[in-house]
Design a protein around this motif. Structure first.
Motif, mmCIF file in Angstrom:
data_model
loop_
_atom_site.group_PDB
_atom_site.id
_atom_site.type_symbol
_atom_site.label_atom_id
_atom_site.label_comp_id
_atom_site.label_asym_id
_atom_site.label_seq_id
_atom_site.Cartn_x
_atom_site.Cartn_y
_atom_site.Cartn_z
ATOM 1 N N PRO A 144 5.399 10.729 3.259
ATOM 2 C CA PRO A 144 5.556 11.646 2.227
ATOM 3 C C PRO A 144 4.276 11.905 1.692
ATOM 4 O O PRO A 144 3.168 11.369 1.753
ATOM 5 C CB PRO A 144 6.469 10.882 1.236
ATOM 6 C CG PRO A 144 6.927 9.735 2.129
ATOM 7 C CD PRO A 144 5.846 9.324 3.076
ATOM 8 N N ASP A 188 -9.684 8.638 -0.197
ATOM 9 C CA ASP A 188 -9.346 9.589 -1.330
ATOM 10 C C ASP A 188 -10.438 10.605 -1.474
ATOM 11 O O ASP A 188 -11.225 10.335 -2.122
ATOM 12 C CB ASP A 188 -9.088 8.818 -2.577
ATOM 13 C CG ASP A 188 -8.189 9.798 -3.520
ATOM 14 O OD1 ASP A 188 -8.147 11.126 -3.231
ATOM 15 O OD2 ASP A 188 -7.912 9.345 -4.755
ATOM 16 N N THR A 233 -0.760 -0.876 5.933
ATOM 17 C CA THR A 233 -0.161 0.345 5.037
ATOM 18 C C THR A 233 -0.927 1.531 5.590
ATOM 19 O O THR A 233 -2.250 1.770 5.593
ATOM 20 C CB THR A 233 -0.707 -0.049 3.343
ATOM 21 O OG1 THR A 233 -0.058 -1.243 3.148
ATOM 22 C CG2 THR A 233 -0.343 1.243 2.584
ATOM 23 N N ALA A 243 1.082 12.154 -0.633
ATOM 24 C CA ALA A 243 0.455 11.326 -1.825
ATOM 25 C C ALA A 243 1.146 10.088 -1.834
ATOM 26 O O ALA A 243 1.153 9.400 -2.883
ATOM 27 C CB ALA A 243 0.374 12.046 -2.965
ATOM 28 N N GLN A 244 1.553 9.579 -0.960
ATOM 29 C CA GLN A 244 2.352 8.301 -0.670
ATOM 30 C C GLN A 244 1.998 7.340 0.567
ATOM 31 O O GLN A 244 1.346 7.818 1.345
ATOM 32 C CB GLN A 244 3.865 8.605 -0.917
ATOM 33 C CG GLN A 244 4.378 9.030 -2.103
ATOM 34 C CD GLN A 244 6.119 9.006 -2.110
ATOM 35 O OE1 GLN A 244 6.516 8.045 -1.613
ATOM 36 N NE2 GLN A 244 6.404 10.096 -2.977
ATOM 37 N N GLU A 245 2.266 6.112 0.307
ATOM 38 C CA GLU A 245 2.003 5.135 1.463
ATOM 39 C C GLU A 245 3.131 4.448 2.025
ATOM 40 O O GLU A 245 4.114 4.514 1.332
ATOM 41 C CB GLU A 245 0.767 4.187 1.009
ATOM 42 C CG GLU A 245 1.533 3.124 -0.049
ATOM 43 C CD GLU A 245 0.323 2.091 -0.818
ATOM 44 O OE1 GLU A 245 -0.677 2.524 -0.492
ATOM 45 O OE2 GLU A 245 0.954 1.115 -1.246
ATOM 46 N N VAL A 246 2.814 4.022 3.287
ATOM 47 C CA VAL A 246 4.207 3.556 4.085
ATOM 48 C C VAL A 246 3.671 2.177 4.729
ATOM 49 O O VAL A 246 2.558 2.260 5.263
ATOM 50 C CB VAL A 246 4.764 4.438 5.244
ATOM 51 C CG1 VAL A 246 5.741 3.938 6.170
ATOM 52 C CG2 VAL A 246 5.375 5.671 4.683
ATOM 53 N N ARG A 306 -1.614 5.719 4.350
ATOM 54 C CA ARG A 306 -1.361 6.445 3.406
ATOM 55 C C ARG A 306 -1.576 7.863 3.672
ATOM 56 O O ARG A 306 -2.586 8.081 4.366
ATOM 57 C CB ARG A 306 -2.237 5.934 1.916
ATOM 58 C CG ARG A 306 -2.024 6.743 0.651
ATOM 59 C CD ARG A 306 -3.048 6.250 -0.353
ATOM 60 N NE ARG A 306 -2.525 7.154 -1.493
ATOM 61 C CZ ARG A 306 -1.668 6.854 -2.638
ATOM 62 N NH1 ARG A 306 -0.794 5.750 -2.093
ATOM 63 N NH2 ARG A 306 -1.750 7.721 -3.620
ATOM 64 N N ASN A 307 -0.853 8.781 2.968
ATOM 65 C CA ASN A 307 -1.039 10.361 3.164
ATOM 66 C C ASN A 307 -1.646 10.886 1.816
ATOM 67 O O ASN A 307 -1.091 10.627 1.002
ATOM 68 C CB ASN A 307 0.311 10.753 3.647
ATOM 69 C CG ASN A 307 0.228 12.479 3.518
ATOM 70 O OD1 ASN A 307 -0.905 13.104 3.637
ATOM 71 N ND2 ASN A 307 1.184 13.198 3.566
#
Length: 777
Positions: free
Chosen positions: A304, A655, A273, A306-309, A275-276
């Protein structure tokens, strides 16, 4: 109101007896008066008439002189008793020493750099300036927010700046996540070490990361608030925020594999995972997968804001110790740009099958069907099974070297001796898998007594009674609606796999208790069919029915028997290689070897440092891992090994959102007197920065009393010689002292006292010269 006195006390009340000495001048005065003898003298009447005109003035001058002498002794005694007062002001605080606790945030988020220097380097520089600003007599302490011992670097109290600066210079930033609450508890304990110093300060040099100072867990946040409230009642709190710069960060927050045992030449399922954490999208980010330092796969992903891929990989691995790493392009926080896993990729899995019912007939042994299910080709090159089973009788168990096997299946063994149970227990504790398959030879009472007793029982459940009969009319089926356990997870969504068609005629009823057993598969009447539990680094499994055709059609109906035996074997031996990836700051439990023997393990850390640990009884059986990366472990006999350990940073440190001053005052410190800075104030020793509400002042008041004693000693000779001159000098000193208190400078006090003394001396010399000039010759 500033200067309001709330309470009064003494630090050393035993010395108050000295106040009684203040009566000595009065006693001497009274005794001296009794020495006079009245003698009639003719000219005395003229002298008495002249004296009566000034008698009142002379009496007042004598009382003033007597009062000065009494006050000199009384005030000196009071100063030695160290009086304290509760005050809201800072009148008595000027010039007194300070106990200063400097707390440096050394958590991974402080490693963020804006291209010039990291937040940690800024905090260390500010700490240096803060320590150098101390005055003689200040007590200094230094600690860090970190999980690496020791957290308290200078417990002190240290009255010299040099050693504290040396510790600060050696302070490093590790990759572990320290708990803020632990640092606050340590700070409270440090404030107890200098009770004689009433003026106390605590400085936090931190980026105020929201996840650390205001965690989402309600209990953790409440604990931090409670500790800060206690600190605020003891000292003045200062926060210096070094995390003001907005930080954009990409991070690998998760990297794992769904398979505990990976086999050579087969795809290894892995997932990650990314995350941005920034408010803007990042497109075309390159994600790389490396195996043993070699690039094997590359992905480009759009992230994107504040989301994760989630990303999936299936590399084909070779055999042996394997290091796998996923990597992002480096940014301001490099720690979370990589994440690591290590595997012991197996060419084959060696299993020992113990036959509890030998027979000369084909398929009549208790292990025949199990051996065929695990390896139908019997070890030939034609087979594709990774399992290599070896069959022995129960009498050969103690004479077999179990270290050559990954797991043991004990099939329909009637009973065990205490020695056999201890050998199996050690095998499981070291990471091996132990599977008990029951049958008509099993004696339940012996199993419960030998295998199910003691502090570390082998059996996952207690055997109660036998249910059903061989070839009986009563039939039991497996419950085909619960497939949560890893052993039966592959059957989920495959209703035609044959598990629900299996018929069982007899089994042992098993009762779960507090030994930690978990049901993997149950019969339709609710009784457990497969129960497992962890034991040390290994696992123990109990199959309550037989693995032959006497008690069930299971072995004959091979559609479900073969995959279920494979999954059971993989799960049983998987404990040997689990937990090879930990977070920085945690301890890795080392294998202490076989039995009670010891061995030496050489550990090479990611930064190249090498240390040797002696494991076993009385040795070091855990390895601290303060830095992220791959650790290489090389062990000697009796079990030679070379293993790799993967250590990663805590994903919560990725974070970089921080608390603002308003958040600090309203969310974390409501109603607490706290001072927030973005840089160090120019005057660190000022009362405004150091004196907290309700501060108890002791040393400052004692010094003030001693200054009064010094002033009275200076004034007393002048009062004895000339009352007007003494009163003039006393008034000058009072004005000078008031000016110094407003000026807040001890050098200024010395200067004004020197000027007043000089002026008094000049005035006295001039008056004496004038008196000599007018005297009759």
């Amino acid at each position: 109101m500033n200067g309001l006195v709330l309470a009064f006390g003494f630090g050393t009340p035993a010395l108050l007896w000295g106040v009684s000495l203040a009566g000595l001048p009065i006693l001497i005065h009274l005794l001296y008066r009794r020495k006079y003898v009245e003698v009639s003298w003719a000219a005395m009447q003229f002298l008495v008439a002249a004296t009566r005109k000034q008698a009142r003035r002379l009496r007042i001058e004598q009382w003033l002189l007597l009062a000065a002498r009494v006050l000199i002794i009384a005030l000196a005694a009071l100063a030695c008793s160290r009086p304290t007062i509760e005050t809201l002001g800072a009148v008595f605080q000027q010039g007194q020493p300070t106990q200063r606790v400097v707390v440096v945030d050394a958590t991974p988020s402080m490693g963020y750099t804006d291209g010039q220097r990291s937040r940690f380097e800024q905090a260390r520089e500010l700490a240096r300036r803060l320590l150098e600003a101390g005055r003689p007599g200040d007590a200094l302490h230094l600690l860090r927010i970190s999980a690496v011992d020791p957290q308290v670097l200078v417990r002190g109290p240290a009255y010299a700046t040099g050693p504290v600066l040396d510790e600060l210079q050696q302070l490093q930033l590790f990759d572990d996540r320290g708990e803020v609450s632990t640092a606050l508890e340590q700070t409270l304990s440090l404030l107890e070490l200098a009770p004689e110093i009433r003026r106390k300060e605590v400085w936090f040099l931190t980026d105020l990361q929201a996840g650390a100072w205001l965690p989402q867990e309600a209990d953790a946040a409440a604990k931090i608030r409670r500790l800060l409230q206690r600190l605020a009642g003891r000292c003045q709190l200062h926060f210096v925020d070094v995390g003001q710069t907005a930080a954009a960060n990409l991070a690998v927050t998760r990297f794992d594999s769904s398979a505990e045992v990976l086999l050579a030449g087969r795809p290894a399922p892995m997932s990650a995972t990314v995350r941005n954490f920034s408010p803007t999208a990042r497109n075309g980010v390159t994600v790389e997968l490396l195996v043993n330092g070699r690039l094997v796969d590359t992905r480009r992903s759009d992230l994107p804001p504040a989301q994760e891929v989630a990303l999936e990989f299936q590399p084909v691995l070779g055999g042996g110790e394997t290091r796998v790493e996923i990597r992002l392009p480096e940014d301001g926080l490099r720690l979370d740009d990589r994440r690591r896993l290590t595997f012991a990729v197996r060419d084959e899995i060696r299993l020992l099958l113990v036959n509890g019912q030998p027979s000369g007939l084909p398929l009549e042994n208790a292990t025949d069907f199990l051996r065929l299910a695990l390896d139908p080709s019997n070890g030939t090159s034609l087979g594709t099974s990774p399992f290599r089973p070896t069959v022995i009788t129960e009498g050969e168990l103690l004479g077999t070297d179990l270290s050559q096997y990954d797991g043991i299946f004990l099939c329909n063994v009637a009973q065990f001796t205490e020695r056999e149970a201890e050998v199996l227990r050690r095998f499981a504790m070291a990471g091996g898998g132990v599977v008990f398959a029951l049958g008509d030879q099993v004696r339940a009472e012996s199993y419960n007594q030998v295998l199910g007793s003691g502090e570390t029982p082998l059996l996952p459940a207690r055997l109660v009674e036998r249910v059903g009969e061989t070839g009986g009319s009563q039939v039991f089926e497996f419950a085909a609606d619960e497939f949560e356990h890893p052993i039966v997870k592959p059957f989920e969504g495959n209703p035609g796999a044959g598990l629900e068609l299996t018929r069982t005629f007899a089994y042992f009823k098993a009762a779960l208790d507090d030994r930690g057993g978990r049901v993997a598969l149950a019969f339709d009447d609710g009784d457990p069919a497969i129960v497992e539990k962890p034991l040390g680094k290994g696992r123990c499994i109990l199959i309550t029915t037989s693995l032959d055709r006497r008690w069930s059609t299971w072995a004959v109906w091979g559609h479900s028997f073969i995959p279920l035996m494979h999954e059971s074997a993989l799960f049983a031996v998987g404990g040997r290689w689990k937990d090879r990836s930990i977070l920085a700051g945690q301890n890795f439990e080392l294998d202490s070897g076989a039995g009670d023997q010891s061995r030496t393990i050489t550990v090479k850390s990611p930064d190249g440092q090498i240390q040797q640990l002696a494991t076993g009884p009385g040795g070091e059986n855990s390895l601290p891992a303060p830095r992220a990366g791959f650790y290489e472990l090389q062990g000697g006999p009796p079990q030679n090994l070379t293993e790799w350990l993967a250590v990663n940073g805590d994903p919560r440190e990725s974070d970089l959102a921080t608390l603002q001053e308003e958040d600090l005052r309203t969310e974390l410190l409501p109603g607490v007197n706290v001072t927030c800075h973005t840089s160090l104030p120019e005057r660190l020793g000022s009362s405004e920065a150091a004196v907290g509400p309700g501060a108890r002042t002791g040393t400052g008041l004692a010094r003030s009393l001693l200054l009064c004693v010094l002033a009275l000693l200076l004034v007393e000779p002048f009062l004895a010689w000339s009352t007007s001159l003494g009163l003039l000098l006393l008034g000058g000193l009072a004005v000078a002292t008031t000016t110094v208190l407003l000026w807040s400078s001890l050098p200024g006090l010395a200067l004004l006292l020197a000027l007043a003394s000089l002026a008094g001396g000049v005035w006295y010399l001039r008056r004496a010269s004038a008196t000599l000039a007018t005297a009759p010759r």
